[in-house]
Design a protein around this motif. Structure first.
Motif, PDB file in Angstrom:
ATOM      1  N   ALA A 154       4.249   3.567   6.803  1.00  0.00           N
ATOM      2  CA  ALA A 154       2.954   4.048   6.555  1.00  0.00           C
ATOM      3  C   ALA A 154       2.014   4.427   7.784  1.00  0.00           C
ATOM      4  O   ALA A 154       2.526   3.907   8.777  1.00  0.00           O
ATOM      5  N   ARG A 155       0.801   4.666   7.699  1.00  0.00           N
ATOM      6  CA  ARG A 155      -0.021   4.848   8.641  1.00  0.00           C
ATOM      7  C   ARG A 155      -1.254   4.285   8.407  1.00  0.00           C
ATOM      8  O   ARG A 155      -1.724   4.250   7.284  1.00  0.00           O
ATOM      9  N   VAL A 156      -2.195   3.893   9.415  1.00  0.00           N
ATOM     10  CA  VAL A 156      -3.601   3.541   9.444  1.00  0.00           C
ATOM     11  C   VAL A 156      -4.314   4.773   9.143  1.00  0.00           C
ATOM     12  O   VAL A 156      -4.362   5.738  10.277  1.00  0.00           O
ATOM     13  N   ARG A 157      -5.252   4.952   8.195  1.00  0.00           N
ATOM     14  CA  ARG A 157      -6.146   6.071   8.042  1.00  0.00           C
ATOM     15  C   ARG A 157      -7.563   6.010   8.446  1.00  0.00           C
ATOM     16  O   ARG A 157      -8.326   7.060   8.923  1.00  0.00           O
ATOM     17  N   TYR A 158      -8.107   4.874   8.822  1.00  0.00           N
ATOM     18  CA  TYR A 158      -9.479   4.707   9.089  1.00  0.00           C
ATOM     19  C   TYR A 158      -9.905   3.219   9.361  1.00  0.00           C
ATOM     20  O   TYR A 158      -8.823   2.545   9.679  1.00  0.00           O
ATOM     21  N   VAL A 159     -11.019   2.811  10.037  1.00  0.00           N
ATOM     22  CA  VAL A 159     -11.489   1.631  10.488  1.00  0.00           C
ATOM     23  C   VAL A 159     -12.650   1.325   9.628  1.00  0.00           C
ATOM     24  O   VAL A 159     -13.421   2.253   9.417  1.00  0.00           O
ATOM     25  N   LYS A 160     -12.669  -0.026   9.498  1.00  0.00           N
ATOM     26  CA  LYS A 160     -13.889  -0.604   8.756  1.00  0.00           C
ATOM     27  C   LYS A 160     -14.154  -1.810   9.356  1.00  0.00           C
ATOM     28  O   LYS A 160     -13.416  -2.684   9.228  1.00  0.00           O
ATOM     29  N   PRO A 161     -15.564  -2.101   9.879  1.00  0.00           N
ATOM     30  CA  PRO A 161     -15.909  -3.406  10.389  1.00  0.00           C
ATOM     31  C   PRO A 161     -16.060  -4.300   9.158  1.00  0.00           C
ATOM     32  O   PRO A 161     -16.249  -3.938   8.088  1.00  0.00           O
ATOM     33  N   HIS A 162     -15.771  -5.503   9.327  1.00  0.00           N
ATOM     34  CA  HIS A 162     -15.981  -6.601   8.570  1.00  0.00           C
ATOM     35  C   HIS A 162     -16.972  -7.633   8.945  1.00  0.00           C
ATOM     36  O   HIS A 162     -17.347  -7.905  10.212  1.00  0.00           O
TER      37      HIS A 162
ATOM     38  N   ALA B 111       0.635  -1.072  -0.211  1.00  0.00           N
ATOM     39  CA  ALA B 111      -0.005  -0.110   0.018  1.00  0.00           C
ATOM     40  C   ALA B 111       0.768   1.109   0.100  1.00  0.00           C
ATOM     41  O   ALA B 111       0.633   2.298  -0.807  1.00  0.00           O
ATOM     42  N   ALA B 112       1.993   1.280   0.718  1.00  0.00           N
ATOM     43  CA  ALA B 112       2.711   2.210   0.767  1.00  0.00           C
ATOM     44  C   ALA B 112       3.615   2.628  -0.675  1.00  0.00           C
ATOM     45  O   ALA B 112       3.645   3.640  -1.031  1.00  0.00           O
TER      46      ALA B 112
ATOM     47  N   VAL C  26      -1.534   3.756  -1.598  1.00  0.00           N
ATOM     48  CA  VAL C  26      -2.815   3.590  -1.277  1.00  0.00           C
ATOM     49  C   VAL C  26      -3.137   3.436   0.346  1.00  0.00           C
ATOM     50  O   VAL C  26      -2.218   3.222   1.007  1.00  0.00           O
ATOM     51  N   ALA C  27      -4.201   4.174   0.721  1.00  0.00           N
ATOM     52  CA  ALA C  27      -4.673   4.489   2.109  1.00  0.00           C
ATOM     53  C   ALA C  27      -4.873   2.934   2.742  1.00  0.00           C
ATOM     54  O   ALA C  27      -5.356   2.312   2.031  1.00  0.00           O
ATOM     55  N   ILE C  28      -4.388   2.814   3.849  1.00  0.00           N
ATOM     56  CA  ILE C  28      -4.598   1.786   4.769  1.00  0.00           C
ATOM     57  C   ILE C  28      -5.654   2.030   5.833  1.00  0.00           C
ATOM     58  O   ILE C  28      -5.706   2.756   6.459  1.00  0.00           O
TER      59      ILE C  28
END
Length: 243
Positions: free
Chosen positions: A101-109, A50-51, A55-57
């Motif tokens: 890189a860094r984590v930009r958001y959360v998404k439930p699965h 992603a980096a 691409v946003a992670i």
């Protein structure tokens, strides 16, 4: 418009989807964090890719359910679920940081995405990590998160069927997953350009989204994502991460 996919969903020697190919197409990657899928090595490799592709992670968090791929509803005490979600995000943050890189958001699965009674735990966890939340528009989760001060990013699914109330048709129902390329492309364009989706019964439903998902485990996912991206760009829709 953001184009996202669920990635890093293998485990050990078991692989699912083509992460490398999808990272060259999407603008955001929802990376499985080890509870429903993924492991430390896979998480790190996806973060590195992603980096490389800018691409946003995002942290794709789920129930502790490797056997069921997180698609089974599991009962939890809310504080335990909150803490396990924070734990998953923290693990991905550390591995992303190791790749610059860094984590930009959360998404439930999976089942967690639709679990109404677990909304408080998701909101508390998202607040605790200080990240935006990727979820369905007009859902209880999106409303509760926004009311609590969480930045909400609205998501639509190009490869999933909708019901007339704007919710997804459950995966166990016939026609829930759409594999026809032309139909997936048409649905993505309708979401991106007109902010609408056509339900299984033909009802036209308003669907204001910031991000469109193509599932990484959908058959032909790479081709679907490539075609969707090409169609959006040809229609003049600029593609970039939502956050």
């Amino acid at each position: 418009m953001d184009l996202n996919a669920d990635l890093g969903e293998g485990f050990g020697h078991w692989t699912l989807g083509d992460d490398d190919a999808l990272l060259a197409v999407v603008t955001s990657a929802n990376v499985a964090c080890g509870f429903h899928a993924g492991d430390a090595g896979i998480m790190r490799r996806v973060c590195a890719g992603a980096a490389e592709h800018d691409v946003a992670i995002g942290a794709q968090v789920g129930y502790r359910d490797l056997a069921g791929f997180g698609r089974r509803k599991i009962e939890y005490e809310l504080p335990q679920l909150r803490d396990e979600l924070i734990y998953q995000v923290g693990a991905l943050q550390a591995l992303a940081a190791s790749e610059g890189a860094r984590v930009r958001y959360v998404k439930p699965h999976g089942a967690l995405y639709h679990a109404i009674d677990h909304v408080p735990a998701i909101v508390e966890a998202t607040l605790a990590v200080g990240l935006p939340l990727l979820c369905a528009p007009e859902s209880l989760l999106s409303t509760e998160a926004a009311d609590s001060g969480v930045q909400v990013v609205f998501e639509g699914f190009a490869d999933r069927a909708y019901r007339a109330d704007g919710t997804l048709l459950p995966r166990g129902k016939p026609g829930a997953v759409i594999g026809d390329i032309e139909e997936v492309v048409a649905r993505a364009l309708l979401m991106a350009v007109d902010q609408r989706v056509i339900a299984l019964d033909g009802t036209v439903v308003p669907h204001n989204v910031d991000s469109i998902c193509v599932h990484g485990d959908t058959p032909g996912a790479v081709t679907l994502a490539q075609r969707v991206r090409t169609a959006l760009e040809s229609a003049g829709v600029g593609l970039r991460p939502a956050v």
